[in-house]
Design an enzyme around this catalytic site. Sequence first.
Site, mmCIF file in Angstrom:
data_model
loop_
_atom_site.group_PDB
_atom_site.id
_atom_site.type_symbol
_atom_site.label_atom_id
_atom_site.label_comp_id
_atom_site.label_asym_id
_atom_site.label_seq_id
_atom_site.Cartn_x
_atom_site.Cartn_y
_atom_site.Cartn_z
ATOM 1 N N SER A 234 0.850 -1.190 0.000
ATOM 2 C CA SER A 234 0.000 0.000 0.000
ATOM 3 C C SER A 234 0.884 1.238 0.000
ATOM 4 C CB SER A 234 -0.896 0.025 1.244
ATOM 5 O OG SER A 234 -1.524 1.289 1.414
ATOM 6 N N TYR B 74 -1.657 -0.643 10.284
ATOM 7 C CA TYR B 74 -1.743 -1.136 8.906
ATOM 8 C C TYR B 74 -0.555 -0.647 8.090
ATOM 9 C CZ TYR B 74 -3.536 -1.169 4.058
ATOM 10 O OH TYR B 74 -3.701 -1.327 2.705
#
Length: 265
Positions: A143, A157
């Site tokens: 990501s 995350y």
Amino acid sequence: MSASDTRHDANEFSGKHVLVTGGTKGIGAAIVNRLRCGGATVLATARNIPVDGISERLIQADGATRVGADHIIKTTLDRLGRLDILIHSVGGSSAPGGGALALTDEIWQKEFELNLFSAVRLDRGFLPAMLERRSGVIIHVSSIQRMLPLFEATLGYAAAKAALTNYSKGLSKEVAPHGIRVNSIAPGFTETKAAKALIERLAAQAGTDTAAARQGLMNSLGGIPLGRPNRPEEVAELVAFLASDRASSITGSEYVIDGGNIPTV
């Protein structure tokens, strides 16, 4: 012509056996569809199986657990016999907002189990056979938050995805001499069905339309120069390229697909 209108070689992945984790929703589902259009035999994993899903193509398991990973490995090999391409698309965050002090040990562990250890376990399970055949492709979906963490809600995350990118690079250097390519991609804001639902909720809360809500969300991420989020099919096309023989000399790389969101080189 949009990404969804692009005509693909129906035989590009003919004879290839593929596993896509998190393959029933969002980017994962788009990857599954793209590779099947290319002729691959594809299995997808998910914690919950859609009621209209074809059971022979799906493996119900929680890849964030050791038990779930073992089940995925065994079921994949039982059904396919071998695995040629492994794509880790599963990921996400359930952490609460509130910054670093809101994250307990349990929350940190969950973030890493889902976004890092799920990939590590499956790689470890499938690599021995790939090494023996001296052939295979592994793609990790990271990501842009590994470079652009949002501390308010997704710090765990972001840290786990940064670890995934680092791990992916290290693994690539180890296995490339044995004929196995390992790459990662880093998507930015991608307008999946879940993202569309979020945009609709934000629009309703603000009493505005979805276009304004979408723009507000993009602004909160620092702006997207391209003027729109990714489409899942566009991310899937990047994955398909990296998984194909067209990318036969590419390994140890990470490709950002974010419409220009990341503001640095």
